[in-house]
Motif scaffolding. Structure first.
Motif, PDB file in Angstrom:
ATOM      1  N   LEU A 272       0.595  -1.646  -0.352  1.00 31.62           N
ATOM      2  CA  LEU A 272      -0.358  -0.320  -0.176  1.00 31.62           C
ATOM      3  C   LEU A 272       1.148   1.395   0.166  1.00 31.62           C
ATOM      4  O   LEU A 272       0.575   2.319  -0.638  1.00 31.62           O
ATOM      5  N   LEU A 273       2.092   1.465   1.045  1.00 28.27           N
ATOM      6  CA  LEU A 273       3.199   2.715   1.062  1.00 28.27           C
ATOM      7  C   LEU A 273       3.285   3.268  -0.938  1.00 28.27           C
ATOM      8  O   LEU A 273       4.433   3.558  -0.983  1.00 28.27           O
ATOM      9  N   ARG A 274       3.966   1.413  -0.870  1.00 29.40           N
ATOM     10  CA  ARG A 274       4.674   1.763  -2.832  1.00 29.40           C
ATOM     11  C   ARG A 274       3.597   2.132  -3.408  1.00 29.40           C
ATOM     12  O   ARG A 274       3.964   3.219  -4.523  1.00 29.40           O
ATOM     13  N   TRP A 275       2.661   2.011  -3.308  1.00 21.82           N
ATOM     14  CA  TRP A 275       1.362   2.585  -4.099  1.00 21.82           C
ATOM     15  C   TRP A 275       0.952   3.856  -4.679  1.00 21.82           C
ATOM     16  O   TRP A 275       1.246   4.887  -4.857  1.00 21.82           O
ATOM     17  N   ARG A 276       0.724   3.867  -2.881  1.00 19.01           N
ATOM     18  CA  ARG A 276       1.132   5.805  -2.625  1.00 19.01           C
ATOM     19  C   ARG A 276       1.896   6.094  -3.681  1.00 19.01           C
ATOM     20  O   ARG A 276       1.943   7.433  -3.590  1.00 19.01           O
ATOM     21  N   ARG A 277       3.702   5.726  -2.957  1.00 13.72           N
ATOM     22  CA  ARG A 277       4.313   6.421  -3.055  1.00 13.72           C
ATOM     23  C   ARG A 277       4.480   7.025  -4.643  1.00 13.72           C
ATOM     24  O   ARG A 277       4.881   8.223  -5.519  1.00 13.72           O
ATOM     25  N   GLU A 278       3.531   6.185  -5.645  1.00 13.63           N
ATOM     26  CA  GLU A 278       3.827   6.552  -7.092  1.00 13.63           C
ATOM     27  C   GLU A 278       3.070   6.940  -7.677  1.00 13.63           C
ATOM     28  O   GLU A 278       3.268   7.053  -8.378  1.00 13.63           O
ATOM     29  N   ARG A 279       1.417   7.127  -6.929  1.00 13.13           N
ATOM     30  CA  ARG A 279       0.508   7.594  -6.813  1.00 13.13           C
ATOM     31  C   ARG A 279       1.249   9.413  -6.874  1.00 13.13           C
ATOM     32  O   ARG A 279       0.713  10.007  -8.115  1.00 13.13           O
ATOM     33  N   ARG A 280       2.258   9.882  -6.567  1.00 14.99           N
ATOM     34  CA  ARG A 280       2.698  10.781  -5.846  1.00 14.99           C
ATOM     35  C   ARG A 280       3.249  11.512  -7.902  1.00 14.99           C
ATOM     36  O   ARG A 280       3.373  13.019  -7.461  1.00 14.99           O
ATOM     37  N   GLY A 281       3.587  10.484  -8.231  1.00 19.15           N
ATOM     38  CA  GLY A 281       4.438  10.960  -8.826  1.00 19.15           C
ATOM     39  C   GLY A 281       3.513  10.445 -10.703  1.00 19.15           C
ATOM     40  O   GLY A 281       4.773  10.710 -11.337  1.00 19.15           O
ATOM     41  N   ASN A 282       2.626  10.209 -10.469  1.00 24.34           N
ATOM     42  CA  ASN A 282       1.467   9.234 -11.756  1.00 24.34           C
ATOM     43  C   ASN A 282       0.340  10.223 -11.112  1.00 24.34           C
ATOM     44  O   ASN A 282      -0.821   9.982 -11.077  1.00 24.34           O
ATOM     45  N   LYS A 283       0.990  11.503 -11.831  1.00 26.84           N
ATOM     46  CA  LYS A 283      -0.507  12.566 -11.577  1.00 26.84           C
ATOM     47  C   LYS A 283      -1.237  12.957 -12.665  1.00 26.84           C
ATOM     48  O   LYS A 283      -0.614  12.027 -14.244  1.00 26.84           O
ATOM     49  N   LYS A 284      -2.472  12.659 -12.653  1.00 32.40           N
ATOM     50  CA  LYS A 284      -3.999  12.380 -14.040  1.00 32.40           C
ATOM     51  C   LYS A 284      -4.570  13.885 -14.126  1.00 32.40           C
ATOM     52  O   LYS A 284      -4.712  14.347 -13.125  1.00 32.40           O
ATOM     53  N   ASP A 285      -4.905  14.188 -15.339  1.00 32.64           N
ATOM     54  CA  ASP A 285      -5.851  15.362 -15.472  1.00 32.64           C
ATOM     55  C   ASP A 285      -7.122  14.750 -14.895  1.00 32.64           C
ATOM     56  O   ASP A 285      -7.880  14.130 -15.867  1.00 32.64           O
ATOM     57  N   LEU A 286      -7.963  15.577 -13.900  1.00 33.97           N
ATOM     58  CA  LEU A 286      -8.968  15.272 -13.846  1.00 33.97           C
ATOM     59  C   LEU A 286     -10.196  16.045 -13.639  1.00 33.97           C
ATOM     60  O   LEU A 286     -11.042  16.204 -13.721  1.00 33.97           O
ATOM     61  N   ALA A 287      -9.531  16.953 -15.073  1.00 32.10           N
ATOM     62  CA  ALA A 287     -10.516  18.120 -15.135  1.00 32.10           C
ATOM     63  C   ALA A 287     -11.404  17.479 -16.452  1.00 32.10           C
ATOM     64  O   ALA A 287     -12.624  17.793 -16.645  1.00 32.10           O
ATOM     65  N   GLN A 288     -10.785  16.438 -17.394  1.00 32.93           N
ATOM     66  CA  GLN A 288     -11.381  15.932 -18.181  1.00 32.93           C
ATOM     67  C   GLN A 288     -12.897  14.395 -17.197  1.00 32.93           C
ATOM     68  O   GLN A 288     -12.739  13.796 -17.203  1.00 32.93           O
ATOM     69  N   GLN A 289     -13.936  14.613 -17.337  1.00 31.77           N
ATOM     70  CA  GLN A 289     -14.749  13.752 -17.024  1.00 31.77           C
ATOM     71  C   GLN A 289     -16.094  13.371 -17.791  1.00 31.77           C
ATOM     72  O   GLN A 289     -16.271  13.888 -18.770  1.00 31.77           O
ATOM     73  N   ILE A 290     -16.828  12.387 -16.880  1.00 29.30           N
ATOM     74  CA  ILE A 290     -17.806  11.013 -18.218  1.00 29.30           C
ATOM     75  C   ILE A 290     -18.658  12.123 -18.212  1.00 29.30           C
ATOM     76  O   ILE A 290     -19.186  12.906 -16.890  1.00 29.30           O
ATOM     77  N   PRO A 291     -19.318  12.929 -19.266  1.00 27.74           N
ATOM     78  CA  PRO A 291     -20.437  13.698 -19.812  1.00 27.74           C
ATOM     79  C   PRO A 291     -21.866  13.050 -18.332  1.00 27.74           C
ATOM     80  O   PRO A 291     -22.195  11.767 -18.579  1.00 27.74           O
ATOM     81  N   GLN A 292     -22.345  13.935 -18.952  1.00 27.44           N
ATOM     82  CA  GLN A 292     -23.718  14.012 -18.093  1.00 27.44           C
ATOM     83  C   GLN A 292     -24.564  13.972 -19.767  1.00 27.44           C
ATOM     84  O   GLN A 292     -24.248  14.411 -20.470  1.00 27.44           O
ATOM     85  N   SER A 293     -26.071  13.005 -19.509  1.00 32.21           N
ATOM     86  CA  SER A 293     -26.882  12.885 -21.020  1.00 32.21           C
ATOM     87  C   SER A 293     -26.973  14.234 -21.014  1.00 32.21           C
ATOM     88  O   SER A 293     -27.833  14.923 -19.831  1.00 32.21           O
ATOM     89  N   PRO A 294     -27.554  14.481 -22.247  1.00 34.50           N
ATOM     90  CA  PRO A 294     -28.159  15.861 -22.308  1.00 34.50           C
ATOM     91  C   PRO A 294     -29.586  15.927 -22.840  1.00 34.50           C
ATOM     92  O   PRO A 294     -30.747  16.393 -22.843  1.00 34.50           O
ATOM     93  N   LYS A 295     -30.291  14.481 -22.308  1.00 31.71           N
ATOM     94  CA  LYS A 295     -31.575  13.826 -22.661  1.00 31.71           C
ATOM     95  C   LYS A 295     -32.063  12.892 -21.707  1.00 31.71           C
ATOM     96  O   LYS A 295     -31.547  12.043 -21.842  1.00 31.71           O
ATOM     97  N   LYS A 296     -32.527  13.161 -20.475  1.00 31.48           N
ATOM     98  CA  LYS A 296     -32.854  12.612 -19.334  1.00 31.48           C
ATOM     99  C   LYS A 296     -34.401  12.385 -18.858  1.00 31.48           C
ATOM    100  O   LYS A 296     -35.003  13.606 -19.500  1.00 31.48           O
ATOM    101  N   GLU A 297     -34.940  11.313 -19.054  1.00 33.32           N
ATOM    102  CA  GLU A 297     -36.639  10.878 -19.902  1.00 33.32           C
ATOM    103  C   GLU A 297     -37.205  10.449 -18.225  1.00 33.32           C
ATOM    104  O   GLU A 297     -38.092   9.396 -18.108  1.00 33.32           O
TER     105      GLU A 297
END
Length: 313
Positions: free
Chosen positions: A20-45
């Motif tokens: 778990l600690l290894r993963w946490r260390r890797e995550r600090r150096g593995n930055k991801k772009d979280l600005a793009q997200q899954i869209p909402q449907s324009p037509k909800k029924e």
């Protein structure tokens, strides 16, 4: 002494605190772009869904939560509207607000992890609901005042409201407290309309395992709700979470007609992102030369009408 549940072939998630600690260390150096997200449907029924008791529809709420209308029933899988998961805020809003749901008849739970079993969400559901849960969870529901609770081991079958309901294997684990590791089971659900024969497989939360072939041999599946996210880093996640390429392989082994991806884009449970998971899924689908019409990627709140007219009147 409570029962302890295991995976097929004795496969275990044996990661240590050091891992778990290894993963946490890797995550600090593995930055991801979280600005793009899954869209909402324009037509909800929403209005049509509230009125529908005839046509088969599938609406993605987000993560592993679907509203399924089948055999005249309103069904929810792993109903979670939580705004946070642990310390992290939800990345995308649920596709339909919980207050806008129709009255629910059946709820299916895949396992007890908090991103799949959220009692505050369940408390806000309306309807005379039957809960179908893995072995080991019934008492938890009963303590919270729910009476129509049906507990299942792998391959247990139930019938309700013209539907055949079977709890099937998955490869995972579960825990809700420091003291209940794997004291409840995990799995998926196969839901079959006994009148029409239409059959849906909700795979739950799982790594890739030989059970997909067995499930595909046991049932003639139409639609498969298949997880594709929370797979990175794969050295840590592989046992319990399937990556997009293996999700395509698993879908082929189920011999389903349509694949709807899930378990991505709502919560940051691992280091991959929703758009990354979809991109890898699409590339693998194309690489294998599979028919594009068999892959149904839904936006949040989007409804796929399996029967009846595709567009509302």
């Amino acid at each position: 002494m409570k029962n302890k549940y295991t995976n097929l072939d004795g496969i275990q998630n044996t990661h240590t605190f050091k891992d778990l600690l290894r993963w946490r260390r890797e995550r600090r150096g593995n930055k991801k772009d979280l600005a793009q997200q899954i869209p909402q449907s324009p037509k909800k029924e929403i209005s049509r869904l509230k009125e529908n008791r005839q046509h088969h529809s599938i609406t993605w709420i987000g993560h592993s939560t679907f509203l399924i209308q089948m055999g005249g029933c309103n069904i929810l899988t792993d109903p979670v509207w939580a705004k946070k998961m642990g310390l992290q805020k939800r990345l995308t809003d649920p596709g339909i607000p919980i207050r806008h749901l129709p009255e629910i008849d059946l709820v299916f739970i895949s396992h007890g992890h908090y991103d799949h079993l959220d009692f505050p969400s369940i408390k806000n559901l309306t309807g005379d609901i039957s809960f179908y849960v893995p072995a080991g969870l019934k008492s938890m529901f009963q303590k919270k005042g729910y009476e129509k609770v049906f507990e299942a081991n792998w391959w247990d079958n139930f019938s309700e409201k013209g539907l055949s309901l079977t709890f099937v294997p998955a490869q995972h684990w579960t825990r809700r407290t420091a003291f209940d590791m794997n004291t409840s089971h995990w799995g998926g659900w196969v839901i079959q309309d006994m009148k029409t024969g239409e059959t849906l497989y909700f795979a739950g939360d799982t790594g890739y395992f030989r059970g997909f072939k067995e499930i595909g041999n046991q049932f003639e599946l139409d639609t498969v709700l298949m997880p594709i996210g929370a797979y990175e880093p794969e050295w840590f996640m592989k046992i319990s979470h399937i990556n997009p390429e293996d999700a395509v392989k698993a879908f082929q082994e189920t011999k389903g007609a349509y694949c709807i991806p899930m378990h991505y884009g709502a919560y940051r449970l691992a280091d991959d992102t929703g758009p990354e998971a979809l991109e890898r899924l699409g590339k693998e689908w194309a690489r294998k030369g599979m028919e594009q019409q068999g892959l149904k990627i839904l936006s949040l709140g989007e409804t796929w009408w399996k029967s009846g007219k595709e567009q509302p009147q």
